[in-house]
Structures are given as structure tokens and as C-alpha cells.
Design a protein around this motif. Structure first.
Motif, PDB file in Angstrom:
ATOM      1  N   PHE A 130       0.809  -1.214   0.000  1.00 12.06           N
ATOM      2  CA  PHE A 130       0.000   0.000   0.000  1.00 12.06           C
ATOM      3  C   PHE A 130       0.850   1.275   0.000  1.00 12.06           C
ATOM      4  O   PHE A 130       0.467   2.258  -0.640  1.00 12.06           O
ATOM      5  CB  PHE A 130      -0.953  -0.004   1.200  1.00 12.06           C
ATOM      6  N   PHE A 131       1.961   1.271   0.716  1.00 12.63           N
ATOM      7  CA  PHE A 131       2.734   2.510   0.840  1.00 12.63           C
ATOM      8  C   PHE A 131       3.704   2.704  -0.326  1.00 12.63           C
ATOM      9  O   PHE A 131       3.784   3.794  -0.910  1.00 12.63           O
ATOM     10  CB  PHE A 131       3.504   2.513   2.158  1.00 12.63           C
ATOM     11  N   TYR A 132       4.429   1.648  -0.685  1.00 12.55           N
ATOM     12  CA  TYR A 132       5.456   1.796  -1.708  1.00 12.55           C
ATOM     13  C   TYR A 132       4.955   1.507  -3.124  1.00 12.55           C
ATOM     14  O   TYR A 132       5.457   2.083  -4.089  1.00 12.55           O
ATOM     15  CB  TYR A 132       6.641   0.885  -1.398  1.00 12.55           C
ATOM     16  N   ILE A 133       3.999   0.604  -3.255  1.00 13.40           N
ATOM     17  CA  ILE A 133       3.517   0.254  -4.593  1.00 13.40           C
ATOM     18  C   ILE A 133       2.295   1.092  -4.988  1.00 13.40           C
ATOM     19  O   ILE A 133       2.259   1.687  -6.066  1.00 13.40           O
ATOM     20  CB  ILE A 133       3.187  -1.254  -4.673  1.00 13.40           C
ATOM     21  N   LEU A 134       1.286   1.130  -4.096  1.00 13.35           N
ATOM     22  CA  LEU A 134       0.066   1.881  -4.400  1.00 13.35           C
ATOM     23  C   LEU A 134       0.137   3.332  -3.936  1.00 13.35           C
ATOM     24  O   LEU A 134      -0.758   4.122  -4.247  1.00 13.35           O
ATOM     25  CB  LEU A 134      -1.144   1.196  -3.747  1.00 13.35           C
ATOM     26  N   HIS A 135       1.165   3.673  -3.160  1.00  9.56           N
ATOM     27  CA  HIS A 135       1.382   5.041  -2.666  1.00  9.56           C
ATOM     28  C   HIS A 135       0.175   5.551  -1.873  1.00  9.56           C
ATOM     29  O   HIS A 135      -0.300   6.674  -2.052  1.00  9.56           O
ATOM     30  CB  HIS A 135       1.684   5.990  -3.827  1.00  9.56           C
ATOM     31  N   LEU A 136      -0.311   4.699  -0.986  1.00 10.48           N
ATOM     32  CA  LEU A 136      -1.437   5.055  -0.129  1.00 10.48           C
ATOM     33  C   LEU A 136      -1.002   4.982   1.336  1.00 10.48           C
ATOM     34  O   LEU A 136      -0.179   4.140   1.696  1.00 10.48           O
ATOM     35  CB  LEU A 136      -2.621   4.094  -0.350  1.00 10.48           C
ATOM     36  N   PRO A 137      -1.544   5.848   2.193  1.00 10.94           N
ATOM     37  CA  PRO A 137      -1.208   5.772   3.622  1.00 10.94           C
ATOM     38  C   PRO A 137      -1.915   4.605   4.275  1.00 10.94           C
ATOM     39  O   PRO A 137      -2.994   4.183   3.829  1.00 10.94           O
ATOM     40  CB  PRO A 137      -1.721   7.113   4.167  1.00 10.94           C
ATOM     41  N   LEU A 138      -1.323   4.046   5.330  1.00  9.60           N
ATOM     42  CA  LEU A 138      -1.954   2.956   6.068  1.00  9.60           C
ATOM     43  C   LEU A 138      -2.800   3.523   7.190  1.00  9.60           C
ATOM     44  O   LEU A 138      -2.432   4.524   7.812  1.00  9.60           O
ATOM     45  CB  LEU A 138      -0.905   2.004   6.646  1.00  9.60           C
ATOM     46  N   ILE A 139      -3.941   2.890   7.438  1.00  9.90           N
ATOM     47  CA  ILE A 139      -4.800   3.344   8.523  1.00  9.90           C
ATOM     48  C   ILE A 139      -4.099   3.103   9.858  1.00  9.90           C
ATOM     49  O   ILE A 139      -3.355   2.135  10.020  1.00  9.90           O
ATOM     50  CB  ILE A 139      -6.167   2.624   8.502  1.00  9.90           C
ATOM     51  N   ILE A 140      -4.359   3.984  10.801  1.00 13.72           N
ATOM     52  CA  ILE A 140      -3.607   3.999  12.048  1.00 13.72           C
ATOM     53  C   ILE A 140      -3.806   2.728  12.866  1.00 13.72           C
ATOM     54  O   ILE A 140      -2.865   2.191  13.459  1.00 13.72           O
ATOM     55  CB  ILE A 140      -4.004   5.242  12.866  1.00 13.72           C
ATOM     56  N   PHE A 141      -5.040   2.227  12.910  1.00 15.40           N
ATOM     57  CA  PHE A 141      -5.324   1.093  13.795  1.00 15.40           C
ATOM     58  C   PHE A 141      -5.126  -0.263  13.126  1.00 15.40           C
ATOM     59  O   PHE A 141      -5.482  -1.295  13.710  1.00 15.40           O
ATOM     60  CB  PHE A 141      -6.759   1.190  14.332  1.00 15.40           C
ATOM     61  N   LEU A 142      -4.551  -0.294  11.910  1.00 14.37           N
ATOM     62  CA  LEU A 142      -4.363  -1.568  11.218  1.00 14.37           C
ATOM     63  C   LEU A 142      -3.502  -2.556  12.005  1.00 14.37           C
ATOM     64  O   LEU A 142      -3.895  -3.718  12.168  1.00 14.37           O
ATOM     65  CB  LEU A 142      -3.756  -1.318   9.833  1.00 14.37           C
ATOM     66  N   PRO A 143      -2.312  -2.176  12.511  1.00 15.65           N
ATOM     67  CA  PRO A 143      -1.502  -3.152  13.265  1.00 15.65           C
ATOM     68  C   PRO A 143      -2.222  -3.719  14.475  1.00 15.65           C
ATOM     69  O   PRO A 143      -2.153  -4.926  14.731  1.00 15.65           O
ATOM     70  CB  PRO A 143      -0.268  -2.330  13.678  1.00 15.65           C
ATOM     71  N   LEU A 144      -2.916  -2.860  15.226  1.00 20.12           N
ATOM     72  CA  LEU A 144      -3.630  -3.323  16.415  1.00 20.12           C
ATOM     73  C   LEU A 144      -4.731  -4.301  16.034  1.00 20.12           C
ATOM     74  O   LEU A 144      -4.874  -5.369  16.650  1.00 20.12           O
ATOM     75  CB  LEU A 144      -4.210  -2.127  17.169  1.00 20.12           C
ATOM     76  N   PHE A 145      -5.510  -3.959  15.014  1.00 20.59           N
ATOM     77  CA  PHE A 145      -6.627  -4.808  14.592  1.00 20.59           C
ATOM     78  C   PHE A 145      -6.126  -6.160  14.084  1.00 20.59           C
ATOM     79  O   PHE A 145      -6.655  -7.215  14.442  1.00 20.59           O
ATOM     80  CB  PHE A 145      -7.424  -4.089  13.502  1.00 20.59           C
ATOM     81  N   VAL A 146      -5.094  -6.133  13.236  1.00 18.49           N
ATOM     82  CA  VAL A 146      -4.572  -7.371  12.654  1.00 18.49           C
ATOM     83  C   VAL A 146      -3.924  -8.243  13.722  1.00 18.49           C
ATOM     84  O   VAL A 146      -4.107  -9.464  13.731  1.00 18.49           O
ATOM     85  CB  VAL A 146      -3.565  -7.036  11.526  1.00 18.49           C
ATOM     86  N   PHE A 147      -3.179  -7.623  14.638  1.00 19.14           N
ATOM     87  CA  PHE A 147      -2.524  -8.390  15.699  1.00 19.14           C
ATOM     88  C   PHE A 147      -3.544  -9.136  16.545  1.00 19.14           C
ATOM     89  O   PHE A 147      -3.420 -10.345  16.782  1.00 19.14           O
ATOM     90  CB  PHE A 147      -1.700  -7.454  16.589  1.00 19.14           C
ATOM     91  N   ILE A 148      -4.553  -8.440  17.027  1.00 20.55           N
ATOM     92  CA  ILE A 148      -5.534  -9.049  17.921  1.00 20.55           C
ATOM     93  C   ILE A 148      -6.338 -10.126  17.205  1.00 20.55           C
ATOM     94  O   ILE A 148      -6.589 -11.209  17.750  1.00 20.55           O
ATOM     95  CB  ILE A 148      -6.472  -7.967  18.488  1.00 20.55           C
TER      96      ILE A 148
END
Length: 265
Positions: free
Chosen positions: A138-156
Motif C-alpha cells: 500500500f505505501f510503496y507500490i500503491l502510494h497510499l497511507p496505512l490506517i492507524i489502527f491496522l496493526p492493532l486490529f490485525v494483531f488481535i
């Protein structure tokens, strides 16, 4: 503080032709109490860019470093900064608490101290790998910012989902060892009997989460890719290769401090 006076406007080098409009526009940001003023700054970069964040922090450091006045920042950039700080704080608290809770439950269920710890660490490794790949996409290929809570949501989410398959396998190994198999034979038998079911369930979850990418909603796309990659890594990499390898290496220590009878190799 009022800018209707000619002296104040002259000090700001405002042309007399525009002084009235300038004073009217500026005074609209000043309340009845002249000790307070609102200053609006329009940033040349998007609100969530590193440049905007850096600029806001530099402004905050200037009005909070030993001055006689206080300043408070608002706007989307400040909101995102606060959300990031809050999410980071929640992440540092929730993940360890969840990890300890899962460890205690598995310790009671399996009667082992090393196996639950190994299960948790391996699932976390799969989650980190999926987040790295998601970030690259998303960041390097699609040049889009990542949502802030993505790591927390995916981890849990993946800490619970990923552990299901591993627990399913380890429980079968433990049952085989209790029935008299060696550790190696118990692991082999568990992979043969449980492998097909685990890979089928993992593939279904991968397809389910991956379908969110086609929703067209950026938030859902990022969540879907993060979760689907995590399931894919755990099902076809971690469970298939790393879990059996570590269990073979630990041998009898898989069940420490329990003492389980095994047949001779």
C-alpha cells in the motif's frame, strides 16, 4: 488585541485599500476576550503527510518552550497525531495483556510452558510478516497511507485465528504421545491427519478476508489484505514448516514441566 487601529495595520505593512477588509477578516478570529486568538494555517501538503506532521510539531515546540503564552493545535493533522499516539499506547498495553492471557489458558490446557510460548511467538512472527508485506503493497507500490489502527486490529484478530490451527495440531500431537507414540511419530501423525483440514480452513479464511480488497473501500482493503496475508503465512509457512521443526528440535521439552511417557525410539 484589535486590528482596527491604523497603527496596528501599518506595522503589518497592510495597504490602506485593503486595511478594512483585512482588519474585519482578522478580527473574526479574535473573541470578546482579547487575550485569546485563533490562527488558521493552511498547509501545502496533505494532512497526514510527514511534512505536515513535522511542521505541526515544530510549531508546537515554539509556543510551548518557555513563552508567556500557551498555544493549542487543532485540525486534521493534530487529530491524526493524537489518534496515532493513542493507538500506539493501546497497542503496547493490549497485546502483552492478550499474550499473557492466552499463555495462561494454554498452560492450563496443554500442561506445558514452552509450547504455549512458542505458539504465541510464531503467530506474532506471521502477523509481523503480513504487516510488512501489507505496508510495502500500500505505501510503496500503491502510494497510499496505512490506517492507524491496522496493526492493532490485525494483531488481535490473527493472534486468535492463527492460534486455532496450531492448537489443533499440538493437541493432536499431545494425544498421540499420551497414547504411546514417540514425539517424532506423534508430530508426523498429526500433520498427516490434521494437515488437510487446516489447509482447507486456512484457504477459506484467506479467500474470505482477501475478498475485502475488492470492496473498493480503502479501509476495508487494507484490513482485508493484512488479515488474508497473515492467515496465508500462518497456514502455509508457519504451521507447515516452523511449528513441526521447532517441536522436533525441543523433543521432550515440548511438554515441560509435564512428564509424559513415551515409547523408545
Amino acid at each position: 488585541m484589535n486590528l482596527t487601529s491604523k497603527g496596528a495595520l501599518g506595522a503589518l505593512n497592510v495597504s490602506p485599500a485593503y486595511s478594512k477588509d483585512y482588519a474585519s477578516a482578522t478580527n473574526s478570529y479574535i473573541g470578546n476576550n482579547s487575550h485569546y486568538a485563533e490562527i488558521v494555517i493552511y498547509l501545502s501538503n496533505i494532512a497526514w503527510s510527514p511534512q505536515s506532521t513535522s511542521f505541526l510539531k515544530s510549531i508546537e515546540s515554539k509556543y510551548s518552550s518557555g513563552s508567556d503564552y500557551k498555544g493549542y493545535a487543532g485540525g486534521l493533522t493534530e487529530y491524526l497525531n493524537n489518534a496515532y499516539s493513542f493507538t500506539s499506547s493501546s497497542f503496547s498495553k493490549m497485546v502483552p495483556i492478550l499474550g499473557v492471557a492466552i499463555f495462561i489458558i494454554l498452560l492450563i490446557q496443554l500442561g506445558s510452558a514452552f509450547t504455549p510460548l512458542r505458539l504465541i511467538l510464531m503467530v506474532m512472527a506471521a502477523v509481523i510478516m503480513s504487516l510488512v508485506i501489507t505496508y510495502i503493497i500500500f505505501f510503496y507500490i500503491l502510494h497510499l497511507p496505512l490506517i492507524i489502527f491496522l496493526p492493532l486490529f490485525v494483531f488481535i484478530t490473527l493472534l486468535a485465528v492463527g492460534l486455532d490451527y496450531d492448537i489443533f495440531m499440538v493437541t493432536k500431537v499431545r494425544e498421540n504421545v499420551l497414547n504411546g507414540m514417540t514425539n517424532d511419530d506423534g508430530i508426523k501423525n498429526s500433520i498427516i491427519e490434521s494437515g488437510g483440514v487446516i489447509m482447507t480452513l486456512g484457504s477459506l479464511l484467506f479467500a474470505t478476508f482477501g475478498a475485502l480488497y475488492f470492496s473498493g473501500i480503502p479501509i476495508m482493503q487494507e484490513i482485508g489484505v493484512g488479515l488474508s496475508l497473515g492467515v496465508l503465512v500462518d497456514t502455509f509457512v508457519s504451521w507447515m514448516f516452523f511449528v513441526p521443526s521447532v517441536m522436533l528440535f525441543l523433543d521432550k521439552y515440548n511438554w515441560w514441566p509435564s512428564k509424559m511417557r513415551q515409547t523408545e525410539k
